[in-house]
Design an enzyme around this catalytic site. Structure first.
Site, PDB file in Angstrom:
ATOM      1  CE  LYS A   1       3.646   6.405   6.798  1.00 33.82           C
ATOM      2  NZ  LYS A   1       3.259   7.366   5.759  1.00 33.82           N
TER       3      LYS A   1
ATOM      4  CB  SER B   1      -5.812   4.165   2.673  1.00 32.82           C
ATOM      5  OG  SER B   1      -5.678   5.331   1.891  1.00 32.82           O
TER       6      SER B   1
ATOM      7  CE  LYS C   1       4.257   7.786  -1.161  1.00 34.75           C
ATOM      8  NZ  LYS C   1       3.545   8.013   0.108  1.00 34.75           N
TER       9      LYS C   1
ATOM     10  CG  ASN D   1      -4.912  15.861   1.831  1.00 35.50           C
ATOM     11  OD1 ASN D   1      -5.670  16.086   2.764  1.00 35.50           O
ATOM     12  ND2 ASN D   1      -4.899  14.711   1.212  1.00 35.50           N
TER      13      ASN D   1
ATOM     14  CB  THR E   1      -2.796  12.539   6.513  1.00 39.17           C
ATOM     15  OG1 THR E   1      -2.985  11.558   5.504  1.00 39.17           O
ATOM     16  CG2 THR E   1      -1.333  12.642   6.859  1.00 39.17           C
TER      17      THR E   1
ATOM     18  CE  LYS F   1      -4.151   1.736   0.759  1.00 33.81           C
ATOM     19  NZ  LYS F   1      -4.030   2.614  -0.402  1.00 33.81           N
TER      20      LYS F   1
HETATM   21  P1  NAD Z   1      -0.172  18.313  -1.016  1.00 32.57           P
HETATM   22  O1  NAD Z   1       0.242  18.240  -2.422  1.00 32.57           O
HETATM   23  O2  NAD Z   1      -1.622  18.373  -0.698  1.00 32.57           O
HETATM   24  O3  NAD Z   1       0.530  19.564  -0.288  1.00 32.57           O
HETATM   25  C1  NAD Z   1       1.909  19.778  -0.312  1.00 32.57           C
HETATM   26  C2  NAD Z   1       2.139  21.163   0.279  1.00 32.57           C
HETATM   27  O4  NAD Z   1       3.530  21.374   0.432  1.00 32.57           O
HETATM   28  C3  NAD Z   1       1.614  22.291  -0.600  1.00 32.57           C
HETATM   29  O5  NAD Z   1       1.056  23.295   0.228  1.00 32.57           O
HETATM   30  C4  NAD Z   1       2.877  22.821  -1.257  1.00 32.57           C
HETATM   31  O6  NAD Z   1       2.767  24.169  -1.618  1.00 32.57           O
HETATM   32  C5  NAD Z   1       3.861  22.630  -0.129  1.00 32.57           C
HETATM   33  N1  NAD Z   1       5.236  22.582  -0.583  1.00 32.57           N
HETATM   34  C6  NAD Z   1       5.750  22.018  -1.695  1.00 32.57           C
HETATM   35  N2  NAD Z   1       7.077  22.225  -1.737  1.00 32.57           N
HETATM   36  C7  NAD Z   1       7.388  22.919  -0.632  1.00 32.57           C
HETATM   37  C8  NAD Z   1       8.599  23.422  -0.099  1.00 32.57           C
HETATM   38  N3  NAD Z   1       9.745  23.252  -0.740  1.00 32.57           N
HETATM   39  N4  NAD Z   1       8.539  24.075   1.081  1.00 32.57           N
HETATM   40  C9  NAD Z   1       7.369  24.231   1.731  1.00 32.57           C
HETATM   41  N5  NAD Z   1       6.212  23.793   1.283  1.00 32.57           N
HETATM   42  C10 NAD Z   1       6.220  23.139   0.117  1.00 32.57           C
HETATM   43  O7  NAD Z   1       0.525  17.054  -0.308  1.00 32.57           O
HETATM   44  P2  NAD Z   1       0.104  16.333   1.027  1.00 32.57           P
HETATM   45  O8  NAD Z   1      -0.744  15.178   0.671  1.00 32.57           O
HETATM   46  O9  NAD Z   1      -0.359  17.338   2.019  1.00 32.57           O
HETATM   47  O10 NAD Z   1       1.506  15.730   1.491  1.00 32.57           O
HETATM   48  C11 NAD Z   1       2.428  16.471   2.298  1.00 32.57           C
HETATM   49  C12 NAD Z   1       3.350  15.492   3.010  1.00 32.57           C
HETATM   50  O11 NAD Z   1       2.549  14.618   3.800  1.00 32.57           O
HETATM   51  C13 NAD Z   1       4.172  14.585   2.073  1.00 32.57           C
HETATM   52  O12 NAD Z   1       5.413  14.323   2.680  1.00 32.57           O
HETATM   53  C14 NAD Z   1       3.356  13.330   2.022  1.00 32.57           C
HETATM   54  O13 NAD Z   1       4.136  12.197   1.674  1.00 32.57           O
HETATM   55  C15 NAD Z   1       2.871  13.272   3.455  1.00 32.57           C
HETATM   56  N6  NAD Z   1       1.719  12.400   3.640  1.00 32.57           N
HETATM   57  C16 NAD Z   1       0.540  12.650   2.991  1.00 32.57           C
HETATM   58  C17 NAD Z   1      -0.524  11.775   3.185  1.00 32.57           C
HETATM   59  C18 NAD Z   1      -1.845  11.995   2.537  1.00 32.57           C
HETATM   60  O14 NAD Z   1      -2.767  11.219   2.814  1.00 32.57           O
HETATM   61  N7  NAD Z   1      -2.033  13.011   1.734  1.00 32.57           N
HETATM   62  C19 NAD Z   1      -0.377  10.663   4.024  1.00 32.57           C
HETATM   63  C20 NAD Z   1       0.824  10.477   4.689  1.00 32.57           C
HETATM   64  C21 NAD Z   1       1.870  11.346   4.485  1.00 32.57           C
END
Ligand code: NAD
Length: 426
Positions: A91, A355, A103, A218, A187, A67
């Protein structure tokens, strides 16, 4: 071994000192089970053809089908995808979800593509990896710059290929296509439950606790709002363009409202549809990380805190909502400063947990209310946070190592159950 993955393995090496596992288990977990690289030809709106590079990695499946999310980002490489698949493996085991880790990603800047092009790309990616995934094999989900609509296209494409509706092949789908209530906020909600479980142990209360959040997507925007609503003082937020800071605290719902209409982050206070700018400073992402706050929440990308800036970090606690925001060379520096780090494989596990709930609902064909989903999520996050905290105390080690030990014991059972050298030669 690649650089990000070898950095990820450093944490494994440390945790291995605290567990007694057969060498078979250790060897198995050092390498991804399968890595697929694909080329995805996409007809662009102007008639030209562009070929994108995509990846899908299945790291380990000893505890169940693999996953992991799919990332659309210019920096996606096979190395990054392998590391993210490694973290997913640990995780899922850390929070006891019956999945292995995987991934996927495509190297591109999705902001440069039209919606038509994004749909063709998403469907093309599934065409390319269809034989590598499946509801009992490997189940993708959203990650950076992918969302419910993209997951919907992907599920639809897989169903077309298989000639049967297969909602369980992808999670994070739109509700109308078999998505779960609560998945979009899961998350952040999971991270919130983890923070709330820990806070009393630190002798703290939300009121009077200051927070800075890096990344306003997100995960980041939702955790900022949950903390704001619970009474924390969220003093700084940022996105890829930079950040804002206000000592008295920011009004997060207003910032989210204005981001939706303007796409940028502005320090505003809104009443109805009228938003006024409040007093604030504009800061860089680097400055946000170095603020003197109680809690720092990196929620953007990996390797934000390294040996280069770790000595300038002033936060007392770091909750890793992003995957891998701290490189292993920063660990001893943060520890020497007494900064407690709550690791990604626990803190952001709410996403994969819901999920999993979505996949279960797809398979039984019965759908749960938002209250049921959040109740179950809260139960799992609270229980595993408590256990990892207790393991850290018992072993007198840091929380990341404790989380890896916790996960390793479960992964070890899965691998050992199939037989190891010790079983065959006894
Ligand atoms: P997203 O695309 O919704 O948001 C990413 C955010 O990071 C945006 O606001 C973007 O502008 C910002 N960003 C991008 N580059 C940047 C930088 N250099 N400096 C500061 N901000 C920056 O993505 P997301 O789903 O919120 O994921 C964010 C993190 O959380 C990732 O590491 C992802 O792997 C992790 N994560 C997400 C989920 C999920 O369910 N969405 C689950 C577990 C972990």
């Amino acid at each position: 071994m690649s650089s990000l993955l070898s950095d990820a393995n450093q944490r494994l090496e440390k945790a291995l000192r605290y567990v007694s596992l057969p060498q078979d288990v250790v060897e198995r977990l050092k390498y991804p089970k399968a890595s697929l690289t694909v080329s995805i030809p996409v007809r662009m709106d102007d008639g030209s053809l562009r070929v994108f590079q995509g990846y899908r990695v299945r790291y380990d499946d000893s505890r169940g089908p693999t996953k992991g999310g799919i990332r659309f980002h210019p920096n996606v490489t096979l190395d990054e995808v392998q590391s993210l698949a490694f973290w997913m493996t640990f995780k899922c085991a850390a929070v006891n979800i019956p999945y292995g880790g995987a991934k996927g990603g495509i190297t591109l800047n999705p902001k440069e593509l039209s919606k038509f092009e994004l749909e063709r790309l998403s469907r093309g990616y599934i065409d390319a990896i269809a034989d590598f995934i499946g509801p009992d094999v490997d189940i993708p989900a959203p990650d950076v710059y992918t969302n419910a609509q993209i997951m919907g296209w992907m599920m639809d494409q897989y169903s077309i290929i298989r000639r049967q509706i297969t909602p369980g092949v992808v999670t994070g789908k739109p509700i109308a296509m078999g998505g779960s209530l609560g998945r979009e906020t899961a998350t952040a909600m999971g991270a919130f439950y983890a923070i709330q479980t820990i806070l009393p142990k630190l002798g703290r209360h939300p009121t009077g606790t200051s927070v800075a959040v890096q990344g306003f997507g997100n995960a980041g925007a939702v955790i900022a709002e949950l903390l704001f609503n619970a009474g924390y003082r969220v003093v700084a937020v940022s996105d890829s363009q930079g950040g804002i800071y206000a000592e008295q605290g920011l009004d997060i719902p207003s910032i989210r409202q204005s981001k939706e209409s303007t796409r940028g982050i502005k320090a505003v206070y809104c009443e109805g549809t009228v938003c006024n700018i409040i007093e604030h400073s504009v800061i860089t992402n680097a400055e946000l990380l170095e603020l003197n706050v109680d809690i720092l929440v990196p929620a953007a990308l990996e390797n934000q805190i390294t040996a280069d800036n770790a000595h300038r970090i002033q936060a007392r606690y770091i909750f890793e909502v992003a995957n891998g925001p701290i490189r292993s060379d920063a660990d001893p520096i943060l520890a020497s400063k007494g900064i407690l780090v709550f690791p990604d494989i626990l803190v952001n596990a709410g996403g994969v947990t819901v999920s999993y709930f979505e996949w279960v609902q797809n398979r039984i064909g019965i759908y749960w209310s938002l209250e049921e989903v959040n109740q179950k999520l809260k139960g799992m996050m609270t229980q595993e946070t408590e256990r990892i905290w207790a393991t850290a105390q018992e072993l007198a080690t840091d929380l990341r190592t404790a989380a890896y030990v916790h996960a390793l014991n479960r992964l070890g059972e899965g691998i050992r159950a199939r037989g190891t050298r010790e079983d065959y030669l006894k």
